[in-house]
Every structure is written in structure tokens, then in C-alpha cells.
Scaffold this motif. Structure first.
Motif, PDB file in Angstrom:
ATOM      1  N   PHE A  94       0.804  -1.221   0.000  1.00  0.00           N
ATOM      2  CA  PHE A  94       0.000   0.000   0.000  1.00  0.00           C
ATOM      3  C   PHE A  94       0.840   1.275   0.000  1.00  0.00           C
ATOM      4  CE2 PHE A  94      -3.052  -3.050   1.976  1.00  0.00           C
ATOM      5  CZ  PHE A  94      -3.930  -3.096   0.904  1.00  0.00           C
ATOM      6  N   SER A  95       2.116   1.137  -0.341  1.00  0.00           N
ATOM      7  CA  SER A  95       3.000   2.308  -0.380  1.00  0.00           C
ATOM      8  C   SER A  95       2.520   3.336  -1.394  1.00  0.00           C
ATOM      9  CB  SER A  95       4.428   1.893  -0.691  1.00  0.00           C
ATOM     10  OG  SER A  95       4.978   1.162   0.383  1.00  0.00           O
ATOM     11  N   LEU A  96       2.133   2.889  -2.579  1.00  0.00           N
ATOM     12  CA  LEU A  96       1.679   3.821  -3.617  1.00  0.00           C
ATOM     13  C   LEU A  96       0.457   4.604  -3.136  1.00  0.00           C
ATOM     14  CD1 LEU A  96       2.036   4.983  -6.440  1.00  0.00           C
ATOM     15  CD2 LEU A  96       0.580   3.135  -7.302  1.00  0.00           C
ATOM     16  N   LEU A  97      -0.494   3.918  -2.521  1.00  0.00           N
ATOM     17  CA  LEU A  97      -1.682   4.582  -1.987  1.00  0.00           C
ATOM     18  C   LEU A  97      -1.285   5.613  -0.934  1.00  0.00           C
ATOM     19  CD1 LEU A  97      -4.756   4.905  -1.588  1.00  0.00           C
ATOM     20  CD2 LEU A  97      -4.621   2.988   0.047  1.00  0.00           C
ATOM     21  N   GLY A  98      -0.455   5.223   0.011  1.00  0.00           N
ATOM     22  CA  GLY A  98      -0.040   6.129   1.075  1.00  0.00           C
ATOM     23  C   GLY A  98       0.706   7.345   0.547  1.00  0.00           C
ATOM     24  N   PHE A  99       1.609   7.121  -0.407  1.00  0.00           N
ATOM     25  CA  PHE A  99       2.359   8.252  -0.962  1.00  0.00           C
ATOM     26  C   PHE A  99       1.477   9.142  -1.831  1.00  0.00           C
ATOM     27  CE2 PHE A  99       6.252   5.638  -0.087  1.00  0.00           C
ATOM     28  CZ  PHE A  99       6.767   6.499   0.865  1.00  0.00           C
ATOM     29  N   ALA A 100       0.476   8.566  -2.495  1.00  0.00           N
ATOM     30  CA  ALA A 100      -0.464   9.381  -3.281  1.00  0.00           C
ATOM     31  C   ALA A 100      -1.283  10.279  -2.345  1.00  0.00           C
ATOM     32  CB  ALA A 100      -1.382   8.489  -4.115  1.00  0.00           C
ATOM     33  N   VAL A 101      -1.729   9.736  -1.228  1.00  0.00           N
ATOM     34  CA  VAL A 101      -2.462  10.533  -0.233  1.00  0.00           C
ATOM     35  C   VAL A 101      -1.544  11.623   0.320  1.00  0.00           C
ATOM     36  CG1 VAL A 101      -3.534  10.463   2.062  1.00  0.00           C
ATOM     37  CG2 VAL A 101      -4.124   8.731   0.354  1.00  0.00           C
ATOM     38  N   ALA A 102      -0.293  11.274   0.619  1.00  0.00           N
ATOM     39  CA  ALA A 102       0.668  12.256   1.132  1.00  0.00           C
ATOM     40  C   ALA A 102       0.877  13.386   0.128  1.00  0.00           C
ATOM     41  CB  ALA A 102       1.997  11.578   1.460  1.00  0.00           C
ATOM     42  N   LEU A 103       1.030  13.042  -1.137  1.00  0.00           N
ATOM     43  CA  LEU A 103       1.228  14.065  -2.173  1.00  0.00           C
ATOM     44  C   LEU A 103      -0.006  14.956  -2.292  1.00  0.00           C
ATOM     45  CD1 LEU A 103       2.950  15.306  -4.422  1.00  0.00           C
ATOM     46  CD2 LEU A 103       1.956  13.604  -5.984  1.00  0.00           C
ATOM     47  N   ALA A 104      -1.200  14.357  -2.283  1.00  0.00           N
ATOM     48  CA  ALA A 104      -2.434  15.146  -2.364  1.00  0.00           C
ATOM     49  C   ALA A 104      -2.565  16.071  -1.158  1.00  0.00           C
ATOM     50  CB  ALA A 104      -3.649  14.217  -2.467  1.00  0.00           C
ATOM     51  N   GLY A 105      -2.258  15.562   0.039  1.00  0.00           N
ATOM     52  CA  GLY A 105      -2.325  16.381   1.242  1.00  0.00           C
ATOM     53  C   GLY A 105      -1.317  17.523   1.200  1.00  0.00           C
ATOM     54  N   PHE A 106      -0.104  17.218   0.770  1.00  0.00           N
ATOM     55  CA  PHE A 106       0.933  18.249   0.656  1.00  0.00           C
ATOM     56  C   PHE A 106       0.508  19.327  -0.336  1.00  0.00           C
ATOM     57  CE2 PHE A 106       4.546  19.832  -1.826  1.00  0.00           C
ATOM     58  CZ  PHE A 106       5.249  20.509  -0.836  1.00  0.00           C
ATOM     59  N   LEU A 107       0.015  18.913  -1.503  1.00  0.00           N
ATOM     60  CA  LEU A 107      -0.387  19.890  -2.524  1.00  0.00           C
ATOM     61  C   LEU A 107      -1.576  20.736  -2.070  1.00  0.00           C
ATOM     62  CD1 LEU A 107       0.070  17.758  -5.772  1.00  0.00           C
ATOM     63  CD2 LEU A 107       1.562  19.590  -4.905  1.00  0.00           C
ATOM     64  N   ALA A 108      -2.536  20.132  -1.392  1.00  0.00           N
ATOM     65  CA  ALA A 108      -3.678  20.909  -0.875  1.00  0.00           C
ATOM     66  C   ALA A 108      -3.195  21.940   0.144  1.00  0.00           C
ATOM     67  CB  ALA A 108      -4.705  19.971  -0.245  1.00  0.00           C
ATOM     68  N   ASP A 109      -2.281  21.541   1.004  1.00  0.00           N
ATOM     69  CA  ASP A 109      -1.728  22.459   1.999  1.00  0.00           C
ATOM     70  C   ASP A 109      -0.959  23.586   1.313  1.00  0.00           C
ATOM     71  OD1 ASP A 109      -0.903  23.207   4.780  1.00  0.00           O
ATOM     72  OD2 ASP A 109       1.083  22.729   3.972  1.00  0.00           O
ATOM     73  N   ARG A 110      -0.116  23.257   0.369  1.00  0.00           N
ATOM     74  CA  ARG A 110       0.675  24.276  -0.334  1.00  0.00           C
ATOM     75  C   ARG A 110      -0.231  25.248  -1.074  1.00  0.00           C
ATOM     76  NH1 ARG A 110       3.537  25.823   2.029  1.00  0.00           N
ATOM     77  NH2 ARG A 110       3.924  27.355   0.438  1.00  0.00           N
ATOM     78  N   LEU A 111      -1.239  24.737  -1.768  1.00  0.00           N
ATOM     79  CA  LEU A 111      -2.157  25.592  -2.518  1.00  0.00           C
ATOM     80  C   LEU A 111      -2.896  26.542  -1.576  1.00  0.00           C
ATOM     81  CD1 LEU A 111      -3.465  26.358  -5.220  1.00  0.00           C
ATOM     82  CD2 LEU A 111      -5.162  24.574  -4.791  1.00  0.00           C
ATOM     83  N   HIS A 112      -3.381  26.011  -0.462  1.00  0.00           N
ATOM     84  CA  HIS A 112      -4.101  26.849   0.487  1.00  0.00           C
ATOM     85  C   HIS A 112      -3.191  27.919   1.084  1.00  0.00           C
ATOM     86  CE1 HIS A 112      -5.828  27.972   4.410  1.00  0.00           C
ATOM     87  NE2 HIS A 112      -6.895  28.113   3.663  1.00  0.00           N
ATOM     88  N   LYS A 113      -1.995  27.533   1.486  1.00  0.00           N
ATOM     89  CA  LYS A 113      -1.070  28.511   2.069  1.00  0.00           C
ATOM     90  C   LYS A 113      -0.686  29.571   1.042  1.00  0.00           C
ATOM     91  CE  LYS A 113       0.794  25.503   5.663  1.00  0.00           C
ATOM     92  NZ  LYS A 113       1.894  24.595   6.020  1.00  0.00           N
ATOM     93  N   TRP A 114      -0.431  29.164  -0.177  1.00  0.00           N
ATOM     94  CA  TRP A 114      -0.098  30.127  -1.243  1.00  0.00           C
ATOM     95  C   TRP A 114      -1.254  31.115  -1.424  1.00  0.00           C
ATOM     96  CZ3 TRP A 114      -2.854  30.590  -5.846  1.00  0.00           C
ATOM     97  CH2 TRP A 114      -2.339  31.526  -6.738  1.00  0.00           C
ATOM     98  N   TRP A 115      -2.475  30.592  -1.484  1.00  0.00           N
ATOM     99  CA  TRP A 115      -3.642  31.455  -1.679  1.00  0.00           C
ATOM    100  C   TRP A 115      -3.807  32.417  -0.506  1.00  0.00           C
ATOM    101  CZ3 TRP A 115      -8.378  32.528   0.527  1.00  0.00           C
ATOM    102  CH2 TRP A 115      -9.264  33.255  -0.290  1.00  0.00           C
ATOM    103  N   MET A 116      -3.710  31.894   0.724  1.00  0.00           N
ATOM    104  CA  MET A 116      -3.881  32.752   1.903  1.00  0.00           C
ATOM    105  C   MET A 116      -2.803  33.834   1.972  1.00  0.00           C
ATOM    106  SD  MET A 116      -6.602  32.044   3.674  1.00  0.00           S
ATOM    107  CE  MET A 116      -6.318  32.652   5.320  1.00  0.00           C
ATOM    108  N   LEU A 117      -1.566  33.502   1.638  1.00  0.00           N
ATOM    109  CA  LEU A 117      -0.451  34.447   1.754  1.00  0.00           C
ATOM    110  C   LEU A 117      -0.366  35.420   0.584  1.00  0.00           C
ATOM    111  CD1 LEU A 117       2.309  32.029   3.072  1.00  0.00           C
ATOM    112  CD2 LEU A 117       1.162  33.847   4.363  1.00  0.00           C
ATOM    113  N   HIS A 118      -0.591  34.930  -0.638  1.00  0.00           N
ATOM    114  CA  HIS A 118      -0.283  35.739  -1.813  1.00  0.00           C
ATOM    115  C   HIS A 118      -1.497  36.231  -2.605  1.00  0.00           C
ATOM    116  CE1 HIS A 118       3.878  34.843  -1.089  1.00  0.00           C
ATOM    117  NE2 HIS A 118       3.585  33.561  -1.040  1.00  0.00           N
ATOM    118  N   VAL A 119      -2.634  35.600  -2.441  1.00  0.00           N
ATOM    119  CA  VAL A 119      -3.837  36.045  -3.150  1.00  0.00           C
ATOM    120  C   VAL A 119      -4.768  36.772  -2.175  1.00  0.00           C
ATOM    121  CG1 VAL A 119      -5.840  35.330  -4.513  1.00  0.00           C
ATOM    122  CG2 VAL A 119      -3.627  34.192  -4.864  1.00  0.00           C
TER     123      VAL A 119
END
Length: 180
Positions: free
Chosen positions: A13-38
Motif C-alpha cells: 500500500f505504499s503507492l496509496l499512502g504516498f499518493a495521499v501524502a502528495l495530495a495532502g501536501f499539494l492541498a496544503d501548499r495551494l491553500h497557504k499560497w492562496w492565503m499568503l499571496h492572493v
């Protein structure tokens, strides 16, 4: 002495776990970018959303609740190194799980942890925005990465206390047992 094998670093289940990690990281980055810069929360001050929830700008230089605040570059390096070591341990654990729910849970924690590590490297502190309060009590200020970590840990605890309760499917290829 047991030598390292592919299974040490990659499991069913490594692929599943890393896919969830990547999605979580990207959602966090997108939200922080929007809050800080937009949205530019820093220039808005406190934004009251409801009587119990505000959007604010807070830079957390420590870990949970601001503990172990790192005011120097050395302190930031220590916190980043610790978080990366924990993340590596989570990745090794992910290679050994045989439940999808556990893989998703570890992925959530990993994605949140890496999201906060990114902030520490880029800004020297973690950007937090959400402030809940009621009856004179203020909860700590947090971000989406913290939500992923809390949900992931909660699911790990749920699965540990009540195995199978959350409907975690075992790896069918190995009859629920790890292939090692």
C-alpha cells in the motif's frame, strides 16, 4: 544480519499512502499560497468568519502549540531535521502496513508533516490561519497540514483500538499478511 531488501522501503500500500501524502501536501501548499499571496491575510488582520472562527496570520516558530520555538537558523535546522527523520520513519512504516486505512492514515500524517517542513525551509516558520474560540477559550491556531496530521493520527488510533471497525481492507494478495 538481515540485509535491506526492496520490501524494507516499498510495500503493498505504499503507492496509496504516498499518493495521499502528495495530495495532502499539494492541498496544503495551494491553500497557504492562496492565503499568503492572493487573499493576503497578513494585511487583513483578524477576519471574523463566525462568532467562533477567525482567519488570522500567525507564524509558528515551534512545534505544536508553539513549543520548542526556533528563533535561530540552527533551531530551524534542528526542527526540520527532526521532522524529516519522523517522515522517513513513517515511510518505512508505510512499507509494512497491510490495511488500506492505515496506509491512508500514514499518508495524511506524512503529507501534513512535509507541508509544514516546506514552510520551515521556505519561511523559517509554519504559516497558520485558523483560529477557533468559544466561551473565552481559544484553541491553538492551525493550518490544513495540521488537520491532515490530526485526522491521520486519529484514524491510526481508531484502527489500533478497534481493528477492522473503520472498514480497512487488508491486502488481498497475501491473505492480509505482509508478503515478507
Amino acid at each position: 544480519m538481515n540485509r535491506l531488501s526492496r520490501e524494507t522501503f516499498w510495500g503493498p500500500f505504499s503507492l496509496l499512502g504516498f499518493a495521499v501524502a502528495l495530495a495532502g501536501f499539494l492541498a496544503d501548499r495551494l491553500h497557504k499560497w492562496w492565503m499568503l499571496h492572493v487573499y493576503d491575510i497578513a494585511s487583513r488582520g483578524k477576519v471574523e468568519v463566525t462568532s467562533f472562527f477567525d482567519l488570522v496570520m500567525a507564524w509558528n516558530r515551534g512545534v505544536s502549540y508553539g513549543l520548542f520555538a526556533a528563533e535561530t537558523t540552527t533551531g530551524v535546522v534542528i526542527l526540520v531535521s527532526f521532522a524529516l527523520a519522523v517522515s522517513f520513519g513513517l515511510a518505512l512504516w508505510l512499507a509494512r502496513v497491510d490495511l488500506k486505512l492505515t496506509a491512508v492514515s500514514i499518508g495524511l500524517v506524512l503529507g501534513g508533516a512535509i507541508g509544514n517542513v516546506y514552510d520551515r525551509i521556505a519561511y523559517g516558520a509554519v504559516a497558520d490561519f485558523f483560529s477557533f474560540h468559544a466561551f473565552g477559550f481559544y484553541w491553538y491556531i492551525f493550518n490544513i497540514a495540521d488537520v491532515w496530521i490530526a485526522v491521520g493520527v486519529g484514524l491510526i488510533i481508531l484502527e489500533s483500538v478497534w481493528p477492522g471497525l473503520a472498514g480497512g481492507a487488508k491486502n488481498e494478495e497475501s491473505g492480509g499478511k505482509s508478503p515478507r
